[in-house]
Design a protein around this motif. Structure first.
Motif, PDB file in Angstrom:
ATOM      1  N   GLN A  10      15.002  -1.991   6.216  1.00 11.37           N
ATOM      2  CA  GLN A  10      15.938  -1.893   5.195  1.00 11.37           C
ATOM      3  C   GLN A  10      16.072  -0.796   4.487  1.00 11.37           C
ATOM      4  O   GLN A  10      16.940   0.243   4.437  1.00 11.37           O
ATOM      5  N   GLY A  11      15.082  -0.438   3.774  1.00 11.69           N
ATOM      6  CA  GLY A  11      14.743   0.689   2.880  1.00 11.69           C
ATOM      7  C   GLY A  11      15.120   0.221   1.559  1.00 11.69           C
ATOM      8  O   GLY A  11      16.098   0.491   0.909  1.00 11.69           O
ATOM      9  N   LEU A  12      14.410  -0.736   1.004  1.00 12.28           N
ATOM     10  CA  LEU A  12      14.870  -1.053  -0.482  1.00 12.28           C
ATOM     11  C   LEU A  12      14.862  -0.194  -1.250  1.00 12.28           C
ATOM     12  O   LEU A  12      15.802  -0.410  -2.236  1.00 12.28           O
TER      13      LEU A  12
ATOM     14  N   GLY B 114      16.006  11.361  -1.367  1.00 10.67           N
ATOM     15  CA  GLY B 114      15.767  11.828   0.057  1.00 10.67           C
ATOM     16  C   GLY B 114      14.823  10.817   0.715  1.00 10.67           C
ATOM     17  O   GLY B 114      13.717  10.333   0.123  1.00 10.67           O
ATOM     18  N   PHE B 115      15.018  10.266   1.996  1.00  9.34           N
ATOM     19  CA  PHE B 115      14.701   9.142   2.623  1.00  9.34           C
ATOM     20  C   PHE B 115      14.391   9.504   4.018  1.00  9.34           C
ATOM     21  O   PHE B 115      15.534   9.188   4.859  1.00  9.34           O
ATOM     22  N   PRO B 116      13.470  10.445   4.759  1.00  6.77           N
ATOM     23  CA  PRO B 116      13.411  10.811   6.010  1.00  6.77           C
ATOM     24  C   PRO B 116      12.981   9.877   6.971  1.00  6.77           C
ATOM     25  O   PRO B 116      12.783  10.145   8.129  1.00  6.77           O
ATOM     26  N   SER B 117      12.405   8.719   6.579  1.00  7.17           N
ATOM     27  CA  SER B 117      11.827   7.789   7.580  1.00  7.17           C
ATOM     28  C   SER B 117      12.791   7.141   8.591  1.00  7.17           C
ATOM     29  O   SER B 117      13.864   6.713   8.139  1.00  7.17           O
ATOM     30  N   PRO B 118      12.382   7.087   9.850  1.00  5.90           N
ATOM     31  CA  PRO B 118      13.174   6.689  10.766  1.00  5.90           C
ATOM     32  C   PRO B 118      12.953   5.293  11.189  1.00  5.90           C
ATOM     33  O   PRO B 118      13.228   4.763  12.475  1.00  5.90           O
TER      34      PRO B 118
ATOM     35  N   VAL C 291      22.066   8.755  -1.559  1.00  2.28           N
ATOM     36  CA  VAL C 291      20.723   8.659  -0.789  1.00  2.28           C
ATOM     37  C   VAL C 291      21.153   9.535   0.334  1.00  2.28           C
ATOM     38  O   VAL C 291      22.084   9.361   1.116  1.00  2.28           O
ATOM     39  N   VAL C 292      20.056  10.607   0.728  1.00  2.00           N
ATOM     40  CA  VAL C 292      20.197  11.332   2.048  1.00  2.00           C
ATOM     41  C   VAL C 292      18.812  10.767   2.979  1.00  2.00           C
ATOM     42  O   VAL C 292      17.613  10.853   2.693  1.00  2.00           O
ATOM     43  N   ALA C 293      19.397  10.149   4.195  1.00  2.00           N
ATOM     44  CA  ALA C 293      18.603   9.494   4.891  1.00  2.00           C
ATOM     45  C   ALA C 293      18.623   9.487   6.312  1.00  2.00           C
ATOM     46  O   ALA C 293      19.986   9.963   6.825  1.00  2.00           O
ATOM     47  N   ALA C 294      17.684   9.391   7.054  1.00  2.00           N
ATOM     48  CA  ALA C 294      17.826   9.548   8.445  1.00  2.00           C
ATOM     49  C   ALA C 294      18.756   8.720   9.083  1.00  2.00           C
ATOM     50  O   ALA C 294      18.708   7.596   8.923  1.00  2.00           O
ATOM     51  N   ASP C 295      19.331   9.226  10.064  1.00  2.00           N
ATOM     52  CA  ASP C 295      20.528   8.182  10.765  1.00  2.00           C
ATOM     53  C   ASP C 295      19.598   7.377  11.988  1.00  2.00           C
ATOM     54  O   ASP C 295      20.050   7.745  12.948  1.00  2.00           O
ATOM     55  N   GLY C 296      18.685   6.406  11.519  1.00  2.00           N
ATOM     56  CA  GLY C 296      17.919   5.844  12.453  1.00  2.00           C
ATOM     57  C   GLY C 296      17.667   4.415  11.900  1.00  2.00           C
ATOM     58  O   GLY C 296      17.563   4.391  10.503  1.00  2.00           O
ATOM     59  N   ALA C 297      17.402   3.266  12.746  1.00  2.00           N
ATOM     60  CA  ALA C 297      16.814   2.085  12.268  1.00  2.00           C
ATOM     61  C   ALA C 297      17.874   1.599  11.396  1.00  2.00           C
ATOM     62  O   ALA C 297      19.002   1.973  11.414  1.00  2.00           O
ATOM     63  N   ALA C 298      17.408   1.020  10.101  1.00  2.00           N
ATOM     64  CA  ALA C 298      18.274   0.139   9.357  1.00  2.00           C
ATOM     65  C   ALA C 298      18.851   1.227   8.163  1.00  2.00           C
ATOM     66  O   ALA C 298      19.863   1.164   7.739  1.00  2.00           O
ATOM     67  N   LEU C 299      18.395   2.348   8.031  1.00  2.00           N
ATOM     68  CA  LEU C 299      19.003   3.426   7.158  1.00  2.00           C
ATOM     69  C   LEU C 299      20.489   3.847   7.765  1.00  2.00           C
ATOM     70  O   LEU C 299      21.171   4.127   6.764  1.00  2.00           O
ATOM     71  N   SER C 300      20.635   3.618   8.964  1.00  2.00           N
ATOM     72  CA  SER C 300      22.051   3.731   9.281  1.00  2.00           C
ATOM     73  C   SER C 300      23.129   3.032   8.879  1.00  2.00           C
ATOM     74  O   SER C 300      24.271   3.418   8.584  1.00  2.00           O
ATOM     75  N   GLU C 301      22.824   1.825   8.397  1.00  2.00           N
ATOM     76  CA  GLU C 301      23.707   0.929   7.860  1.00  2.00           C
ATOM     77  C   GLU C 301      23.405   0.714   6.140  1.00  2.00           C
ATOM     78  O   GLU C 301      24.385   0.371   5.435  1.00  2.00           O
ATOM     79  N   THR C 302      21.998   0.743   5.868  1.00  2.00           N
ATOM     80  CA  THR C 302      21.897   0.843   4.131  1.00  2.00           C
ATOM     81  C   THR C 302      22.489   1.767   3.568  1.00  2.00           C
ATOM     82  O   THR C 302      23.069   1.485   2.416  1.00  2.00           O
ATOM     83  N   VAL C 303      22.562   3.152   4.182  1.00  2.00           N
ATOM     84  CA  VAL C 303      23.584   4.246   3.428  1.00  2.00           C
ATOM     85  C   VAL C 303      25.014   4.392   4.201  1.00  2.00           C
ATOM     86  O   VAL C 303      24.739   4.672   5.401  1.00  2.00           O
TER      87      VAL C 303
ATOM     88  N   ALA D  97      20.239  -3.899  12.236  1.00  2.00           N
ATOM     89  CA  ALA D  97      19.213  -2.980  12.854  1.00  2.00           C
ATOM     90  C   ALA D  97      17.929  -3.614  13.285  1.00  2.00           C
ATOM     91  O   ALA D  97      17.351  -3.540  14.352  1.00  2.00           O
ATOM     92  N   ALA D  98      17.231  -4.243  12.299  1.00  2.00           N
ATOM     93  CA  ALA D  98      15.990  -5.125  12.484  1.00  2.00           C
ATOM     94  C   ALA D  98      16.342  -6.406  13.236  1.00  2.00           C
ATOM     95  O   ALA D  98      15.423  -6.637  14.057  1.00  2.00           O
ATOM     96  N   ALA D  99      17.622  -7.062  13.436  1.00  2.00           N
ATOM     97  CA  ALA D  99      17.907  -8.057  14.078  1.00  2.00           C
ATOM     98  C   ALA D  99      17.723  -7.755  15.458  1.00  2.00           C
ATOM     99  O   ALA D  99      17.405  -8.470  16.515  1.00  2.00           O
ATOM    100  N   ALA D 100      18.116  -6.269  15.803  1.00  2.00           N
ATOM    101  CA  ALA D 100      18.249  -5.979  17.282  1.00  2.00           C
ATOM    102  C   ALA D 100      16.972  -5.598  17.910  1.00  2.00           C
ATOM    103  O   ALA D 100      16.483  -5.376  19.005  1.00  2.00           O
ATOM    104  N   GLN D 101      15.807  -5.329  17.053  1.00  2.00           N
ATOM    105  CA  GLN D 101      14.714  -4.757  17.166  1.00  2.00           C
ATOM    106  C   GLN D 101      13.521  -5.924  17.160  1.00  2.00           C
ATOM    107  O   GLN D 101      12.434  -5.923  17.906  1.00  2.00           O
ATOM    108  N   VAL D 102      13.604  -6.925  16.344  1.00  2.00           N
ATOM    109  CA  VAL D 102      12.716  -8.062  16.249  1.00  2.00           C
ATOM    110  C   VAL D 102      12.494  -8.878  17.557  1.00  2.00           C
ATOM    111  O   VAL D 102      13.286  -9.028  18.349  1.00  2.00           O
ATOM    112  N   PRO D 103      11.129  -8.741  17.720  1.00  2.00           N
ATOM    113  CA  PRO D 103      10.651  -9.654  18.934  1.00  2.00           C
ATOM    114  C   PRO D 103      10.714 -11.028  18.943  1.00  2.00           C
ATOM    115  O   PRO D 103       9.768 -11.866  18.564  1.00  2.00           O
TER     116      PRO D 103
END
Length: 374
Positions: free
Chosen positions: A280-282, A272-276, A294-306, A155-161
Motif C-alpha cells: 500500500q505505502g502508508l 518521493g517514493f521509488p519503491s516498486p 507524491v511522486v511514486a513508482a507505477d508499480g505494485a500498490a503505489l499505482s493505485e495509492t497515488v 494490488a496486494a489482493a492480486a499477488q497474495v498467495p
C-alpha cells in the motif's frame, strides 16, 4: 464489538507501516468499545502499554531491528476469551496465533502486509531465488489455514498467495486527526530545528530498506533546485549517507518522532517514493493527507495509492530519468496537486478502515463455513 487477539512478529519500538497500522487499529477499535490485546516480540527498548503482551525474543541476525519471538500464547490472551484471532505476520508469533485459533476453535484472520519473498536477499544474495520460492510456498500454506485474508490494496489482493481463502481489501487508513497540514509557523520551526535550508523540498521518510530503492531518489534529485530531506532509518541508511556525502543539497534527519511527521510532510513540496514492492505505502497516504503530492513508482500498490495527475505523478519503476521528470512536474504543479490531495482526506481516514475490518470480523464469526484444513 469483539475481542480480537492480535499476534505479530514486528511491533514497537520497531518503526514501520505494520507496527503503526496495528497500533492505530487497536486504538480505534478500543475507542469503539472493542478489545484488541497484542502479542509481540519483547524488547528492552519498549515498555508495554495496557493489553500489550511481549514474549521473550532474540535478534534476527539477517535483518536489523527485527526480532524472533518465542511462539507462545500468553495466559492473559486465553483469559481474555477472544472472539477472533488476527495474525499480522506469518512467522513465529503468527504460528502461535494459528495454534490458539485451532485450540480454541476460533476464526483466524491473517493480514498480508509484506511479501516475505522480498526479503530473501537479506539472508543470502546467492540463495535469494530458492529462498523466495520457499517463502512463497510457506505463505501459501499459512494463508490457507485462515478463514479470511486481509490485504491493504487491490494490488496486494492480486499477488497474495491466499491458498483459496477469501481475500478482503481493507486499507491501512490514516489517522486524519494527526495527519493534517501544519501551520506555517510550525513548518518554519521544524526547518530551523533540523537546519533545513530555504527553498523547495523533496523528501522521503520511512524504513531505509534496500528494496525501497532510495538510491534512485538521490540520483534523480541531482540538478533539481530543491533540497532532498530524508527521514527514517534502516539497513540501507549508511550506504545512502556515503553516496550523498559530497552533496550539500541532501539532509538526513534520522528517526523522526511520529508527532513530527505531519509537519515534515507539510514542509515538503513533493514526497518521493521509488519503491516498486509496496502493498500500500502508508507514508504516501500520510503525505497526501497533509496536502503533499507524491511522486511514486507505477508499480505494485503505489499505482493505485497515488492517483496520477491528482495526488501526484507516477514514473516507470527503475527509470531514474522518469523519476526526475515526475519530480519536476510535481514541483511545478504543487498548488493544484495539494488541493486535490486535501480533497481526498475523508476517503483516507482510518475510520473507514475500521468499518471494513469490523465487517470482516463479523463475517468470520458468523460463518458456517469455518476452514477445516488446520
Amino acid at each position: 464489538m469483539q475481542t480480537v487477539a492480535v499476534f505479530t512478529d514486528t511491533y514497537l519500538p520497531t518503526v514501520n507501516g505494520v507496527t503503526y497500522t496495528i497500533e492505530t487499529w487497536r486504538d480505534y477499535w478500543c475507542a469503539r468499545g472493542g478489545r484488541m490485546p497484542v502479542v509481540y516480540p519483547g524488547s528492552d527498548g519498549y515498555r508495554p502499554a495496557p493489553d500489550e503482551h511481549p514474549v521473550s525474543s532474540l535478534p534476527f541476525p539477517f535483518y536489523p531491528g527485527f526480532r524472533l519471538g518465542r511462539p507462545r500464547i500468553p495466559s492473559a490472551i486465553s483469559e481474555a476469551d477472544p472472539d477472533v484471532v488476527h495474525t499480522h505476520t506469518p512467522f513465529a508469533l503468527g504460528l502461535a496465533g494459528r495454534r490458539l485459533a485451532t485450540r480454541a476453535d476460533l476464526p483466524l484472520v491473517a493480514s498480508y502486509h509484506t511479501p516475505a519473498s522480498e526479503y530473501a536477499e537479506y539472508i543470502s544474495d546467492h540463495l535469494s531465488g530458492p529462498l523466495r520460492r520457499i517463502a512463497e510456498r510457506y505463505e501459501r500454506w499459512f494463508f490457507r489455514q485462515a478463514d479470511a485474508v486481509v490485504v491493504p490494496s487491490r494490488a496486494a489482493a492480486a499477488q497474495v498467495p491466499d491458498g483459496g481463502t477469501p481475500v478482503h481489501v481493507v486499507s491501512n487508513g490514516v489517522d486524519t486527526d494527526l495527519f493534517q497540514p501544519s501551520s506555517e509557523a510550525a513548518v518554519a520551526a521544524f526547518r530551523d530545528r533540523h537546519d533545513i535550508p530555504e527553498g523547495p523540498l523533496v523528501g522521503y521518510t520511512g524504513r531505509h530498506g534496500h528494496e525501497k530503492r532510495l538510491e534512485e531518489l538521490l540520483t534523480a534529485t541531482r540538478g533539481i533546485e530543491a533540497t532532498l530531506v530524508v527521514g527514517g532509518d534502516g539497513p540501507a541508511r549508511s550506504e545512502l549517507e556515503r553516496a550523498a556525502a559530497a552533496r550539500d543539497d541532501v539532509v538526513f534527519l534520522g528517526f523522526l518522532d511520529r508527532s513530527e511527521l505531519p509537519t515534515f510532510y507539510t514542509a515538503l513540496d513533493a514526497f518521493g517514493f521509488p519503491s516498486p514492492v509496496e502493498t500500500q505505502g502508508l507514508v504516501a497516504l500520510e503525505a497526501i493527507a497533509c496536502g503533499t503530492p507524491v511522486v511514486a513508482a507505477d508499480g505494485a500498490a503505489l499505482s493505485e495509492t497515488v492517483v496520477d495527475g491528482e495526488t501526484g505523478y507516477h514514473f516507470e519503476p527503475g527509470n531514474v530519468d522518469g523519476l526526475t521528470a515526475a519530480i519536476r512536474r510535481a514541483l511545478a504543479d504543487r498548488q493544484r496537486l495539494s488541493e486535490r490531495c486535501l480533497s481526498r482526506r475523508d476517503a483516507l481516514s482510518v475510520e473507514r478502515s475500521i468499518d471494513a475490518l469490523e465487517n470482516v470480523y463479523d463475517t468470520v464469526v458468523n460463518s458456517d463455513a469455518r476452514r477445516l484444513v488446520r
